[in-house]
Design an enzyme around this catalytic site. Structure first.
Site, PDB file in Angstrom:
ATOM      1  NE  ARG A  45     -18.612 -16.475   9.317  1.00 50.28           N
ATOM      2  CZ  ARG A  45     -19.207 -15.289   9.262  1.00 50.28           C
ATOM      3  NH1 ARG A  45     -20.473 -15.177   9.595  1.00 50.28           N
ATOM      4  NH2 ARG A  45     -18.531 -14.232   8.860  1.00 50.28           N
ATOM      5  N   PRO A  47     -17.987 -10.333  11.247  1.00 46.04           N
ATOM      6  CG  PRO A  47     -16.983  -8.282  11.679  1.00 46.04           C
ATOM      7  CD  PRO A  47     -17.175  -9.648  12.263  1.00 46.04           C
ATOM      8  CB  ILE A  48     -18.124  -9.910   5.465  1.00 46.90           C
ATOM      9  CG1 ILE A  48     -19.487  -9.271   5.161  1.00 46.90           C
ATOM     10  CG2 ILE A  48     -18.280 -11.362   5.865  1.00 46.90           C
ATOM     11  CD1 ILE A  48     -20.134  -9.864   3.900  1.00 46.90           C
ATOM     12  CG  ASP A  49     -15.672  -4.923   8.893  1.00 50.72           C
ATOM     13  OD1 ASP A  49     -15.674  -6.133   9.222  1.00 50.72           O
ATOM     14  OD2 ASP A  49     -14.857  -4.116   9.358  1.00 50.72           O
ATOM     15  CG  LEU A  50     -11.731  -6.229   7.778  1.00 48.25           C
ATOM     16  CD1 LEU A  50     -10.748  -7.166   8.479  1.00 48.25           C
ATOM     17  CD2 LEU A  50     -11.227  -4.791   7.831  1.00 48.25           C
ATOM     18  CG  ASP A  54      -9.601 -22.945  12.531  1.00 56.36           C
ATOM     19  OD1 ASP A  54      -9.462 -22.885  11.294  1.00 56.36           O
ATOM     20  OD2 ASP A  54     -10.356 -22.192  13.170  1.00 56.36           O
ATOM     21  CB  VAL A  68      -8.249 -15.303  15.816  1.00 54.03           C
ATOM     22  CG1 VAL A  68      -8.987 -15.226  14.490  1.00 54.03           C
ATOM     23  CG2 VAL A  68      -6.735 -15.240  15.577  1.00 54.03           C
ATOM     24  CB  CYS A  92     -20.636 -17.721  13.591  1.00 54.63           C
ATOM     25  SG  CYS A  92     -19.360 -18.975  13.634  1.00 54.63           S
TER      26      CYS A  92
HETATM   27  C1  EPZ Z   1     -11.244 -18.493   8.252  1.00 53.72           C
HETATM   28  O1  EPZ Z   1     -12.446 -17.884   8.634  1.00 53.72           O
HETATM   29  C2  EPZ Z   1     -11.440 -19.993   8.467  1.00 53.72           C
HETATM   30  N1  EPZ Z   1     -12.519 -20.458   7.613  1.00 53.72           N
HETATM   31  C3  EPZ Z   1     -11.785 -20.266   9.933  1.00 53.72           C
HETATM   32  O2  EPZ Z   1     -11.870 -21.678  10.095  1.00 53.72           O
HETATM   33  C4  EPZ Z   1     -10.643 -19.735  10.789  1.00 53.72           C
HETATM   34  O3  EPZ Z   1     -10.978 -19.903  12.150  1.00 53.72           O
HETATM   35  C5  EPZ Z   1     -10.399 -18.254  10.502  1.00 53.72           C
HETATM   36  O4  EPZ Z   1     -10.164 -18.064   9.093  1.00 53.72           O
HETATM   37  C6  EPZ Z   1      -9.197 -17.702  11.260  1.00 53.72           C
HETATM   38  O5  EPZ Z   1      -8.053 -18.407  10.883  1.00 53.72           O
HETATM   39  C7  EPZ Z   1     -12.262 -20.673   6.293  1.00 53.72           C
HETATM   40  O6  EPZ Z   1     -11.159 -20.442   5.827  1.00 53.72           O
HETATM   41  C8  EPZ Z   1     -13.383 -21.196   5.452  1.00 53.72           C
HETATM   42  P1  EPZ Z   1     -11.110 -14.243   9.373  1.00 53.72           P
HETATM   43  P2  EPZ Z   1     -12.672 -16.314   8.288  1.00 53.72           P
HETATM   44  O7  EPZ Z   1     -11.803 -13.372   8.382  1.00 53.72           O
HETATM   45  O8  EPZ Z   1     -11.982 -15.956   7.044  1.00 53.72           O
HETATM   46  C9  EPZ Z   1     -12.390 -10.519  11.987  1.00 53.72           C
HETATM   47  C10 EPZ Z   1     -12.824 -23.710  10.769  1.00 53.72           C
HETATM   48  O9  EPZ Z   1     -13.002 -24.166  11.911  1.00 53.72           O
HETATM   49  N2  EPZ Z   1     -12.962 -10.007  10.737  1.00 53.72           N
HETATM   50  O10 EPZ Z   1      -9.671 -14.554   9.158  1.00 53.72           O
HETATM   51  O11 EPZ Z   1     -14.125 -16.037   8.422  1.00 53.72           O
HETATM   52  C11 EPZ Z   1     -13.105 -11.759  12.481  1.00 53.72           C
HETATM   53  O12 EPZ Z   1     -14.235 -11.398  13.249  1.00 53.72           O
HETATM   54  C12 EPZ Z   1     -13.133 -22.261  10.478  1.00 53.72           C
HETATM   55  O13 EPZ Z   1     -12.374 -24.362   9.797  1.00 53.72           O
HETATM   56  C13 EPZ Z   1     -13.497  -8.723  10.714  1.00 53.72           C
HETATM   57  O14 EPZ Z   1     -13.497  -8.021  11.715  1.00 53.72           O
HETATM   58  O15 EPZ Z   1     -11.912 -15.618   9.494  1.00 53.72           O
HETATM   59  C14 EPZ Z   1     -12.049 -12.438  13.306  1.00 53.72           C
HETATM   60  O16 EPZ Z   1     -11.977 -11.843  14.577  1.00 53.72           O
HETATM   61  C15 EPZ Z   1     -13.774 -21.568  11.679  1.00 53.72           C
HETATM   62  N3  EPZ Z   1     -14.009  -8.249   9.544  1.00 53.72           N
HETATM   63  C16 EPZ Z   1     -10.754 -12.122  12.542  1.00 53.72           C
HETATM   64  O17 EPZ Z   1     -11.063 -10.967  11.745  1.00 53.72           O
HETATM   65  C17 EPZ Z   1     -14.007  -9.001   8.389  1.00 53.72           C
HETATM   66  O18 EPZ Z   1     -14.468  -8.499   7.348  1.00 53.72           O
HETATM   67  C18 EPZ Z   1     -10.269 -13.239  11.644  1.00 53.72           C
HETATM   68  O19 EPZ Z   1     -11.351 -13.629  10.820  1.00 53.72           O
HETATM   69  C19 EPZ Z   1     -13.457 -10.291   8.444  1.00 53.72           C
HETATM   70  C20 EPZ Z   1     -12.933 -10.771   9.623  1.00 53.72           C
END
Ligand code: EPZ
Length: 444
Positions: free
Chosen positions: A93, A123-126, A309, A331, A117
């Site tokens: 991802r 999602p990646i909407d943000l 994590d 989270v 996953c």
């Molecule tokens: C990063 O993932 C890390 N990965 C993850 O580590 C980690 O668990 C996560 O941040 C939270 O700390 C990397 O840095 C490569 P988020 P990321 O966007 O960026 C929601 C590991 O084990 N969200 O901070 O994908 C999402 O669904 C991995 O090393 C939206 O709704 O996580 C979640 O509930 C697993 N829309 C929350 O935000 C979006 O566009 C946090 O996600 C983006 C996220």
């Protein structure tokens, strides 16, 4: 496919070093797309995810190689490619982190939408909302995010979502905004040390970002970035995993290359549970896990709170603390695939919504368990190290994504753990369903 065979019950003792942070290295590698010069990265661990990112960058015109001294050398050699193919993106991802640098530097990008996953809806909407706020034209076409922008324009934008900030979303928008004309302000930016490390790397290349490590970033656009040399921060998640391994096995371990200031919430929680942590000179820390373990409640939230994590690893630890503990993940509320596997080892733990309820204190017994995602697999290895008897942890390809030579380093600390091919012949006899402990079959 490999699996670990673990003989549990041995206290870990000794000294190992913590690797560089995977979640800093990946967005930093992606940001090399935005530079016009060679970049040297020190401290990048040799992980499956790092190799996947290197392979993806090579398809995007970046030469990537591991030098003799272990550093990673990256240089853009072809600015034409701008398509991150599904075949590579589906493996990881974090591939989405190429979107911002490509859009900012080349004005166009097509990045496959990441697949599903095991830890929940992601999602990646943000990400897309932030890039649109900078003036990008974003479309979803045949499973790809297609982004175009002649010249991004600075804007004031809010990047928070229902579960708080987004780590890679902040990385993406920040890496694009460094080229936006004018000033960009990002509110509700992620404050994780890995995001700050990316920002420091971009600034070293000539970007002008202030507010790093706070929820409000200010970015004054520049026209180009030069290559630089950067050392990736230590991996606070791996450090926490090894600290918990010492505590679960009732051992005493010293870790090198630890930034305790990146893990205050975890340190405070481990001390509340009864683990003694003594900082040593030059970034080392001594962990004394020989004392009694106490139950505790943990809530995973965005930084600086306890990281999601580390949630599975803390759940494993609390199965050994006499009393009731509650571990909640705000989270990734569905990140509890490890609970049923721990229950197979005798843990009294059950899932209730976005929490795991643990009636701790029961010794774990060895079993054959299945890893489901990176951190759950680490937690199951820790449980196997603490369990009585032999365990098998299957599908450890999940673990190889984020922990470098994990079993080797655990063996250096005295663990009885080995990597074998997952075949029936390699499963210890003690784990066969008809082993000597099974009830006698009825006489004919
Ligand atoms: C990063 O993932 C890390 N990965 C993850 O580590 C980690 O668990 C996560 O941040 C939270 O700390 C990397 O840095 C490569 P988020 P990321 O966007 O960026 C929601 C590991 O084990 N969200 O901070 O994908 C999402 O669904 C991995 O090393 C939206 O709704 O996580 C979640 O509930 C697993 N829309 C929350 O935000 C979006 O566009 C946090 O996600 C983006 C996220």
């Amino acid at each position: 496919m490999d699996m670990f065979v673990v003989q549990g019950g041995r206290p870990l003792r000794g000294r190992v070093a913590v690797s560089g942070a995977k979640n800093a290295a990946l967005p930093i590698m992606a940001a090399a797309l935005a530079t016009d010069g060679p970049t040297t990265l020190h401290g990048v661990p040799d992980l499956v995810d790092v190799r996947t990112m290197a392979a993806l960058l090579q398809t995007l015109g970046v030469a990537v190689e591991r030098a003799e001294d272990g550093s990673l050398q990256l240089e853009v050699v072809d600015k034409r490619p701008a398509i991150a193919e599904y075949e590579l993106v589906r493996r990881m991802r974090a591939s989405v982190c190429v979107l911002g640098p490509l859009l900012g530097r080349r004005g166009r990008a097509a990045v496959s939408l990441p697949g599903g996953c095991n830890i929940g809806h992601r999602p990646i909407d943000l990400h897309l909302r932030g890039l649109e706020a900078l003036g990008a034209d974003i479309r979803i076409e045949r499973g790809y995010v297609v982004a175009r922008a002649n010249r991004l324009k600075g804007a004031s934008l809010y990047l928070g979502g229902a579960c708080g900030s987004t780590v890679t979303g902040t990385c993406n928008v920040m890496a694009a905004a460094v080229f936006a004309k004018g000033t960009t302000t990002i509110e509700a930016a992620a404050c994780e040390p890995e995001v700050e490390d990316l920002g420091r790397y971009l600034n070293a290349m000539g970007a002008r970002i202030s507010g790093l490590g706070t929820p409000t970033l200010r970015i004054d656009g520049v026209d180009r970035l030069e290559g630089t040399t950067h050392t990736v921060i230590p991996d606070r998640i791996e450090a926490a995993t090894l600290m918990i391994a010492a505590a679960m096995t009732r051992g005493e371990v010293t870790l090198d290359n630890v930034r305790l200031d990146h893990m205050t919430a975890v340190v405070r929680k481990l001390e509340e549970i009864g683990v003694k942590l003594q900082p040593q000179p030059e970034g080392a820390v001594h962990i004394d896990g020989t004392g009694p373990l106490r139950p505790a409640d943990c809530i995973a939230l965005p930084y600086p709170a306890i990281p999601t994590d580390v949630q599975a690893q803390l759940t494993a630890l609390l199965t050994q603390a006499e009393g009731i503990s509650v571990v909640t993940d705000k989270v990734f509320p569905d990140r509890f695939m490890h609970v049923s596997e721990m229950a197979r080892m005798g843990a009294r733990v059950r899932r209730e919504g976005q929490s795991a309820i643990i009636a701790g204190g029961e010794p774990l017994s060895g079993a054959s368990v299945m890893a489901s995602d990176l951190r759950a697999s680490a937690a199951l290895v820790l449980a196997a190290l603490a369990a009585r008897g032999e365990s098998v942890v299957r599908r450890i390809y999940h673990l190889d994504r984020g922990y470098e030579r994990f079993e080797e380093r655990l063996r250096m600390l005295g663990a009885d753990i080995r990597r074998v091919v997952d075949t029936p012949a390699n499963v210890p006899a003690s784990l066969h369903p008809l082993s000597a402990t099974a009830p006698e079959s009825e006489a004919a």
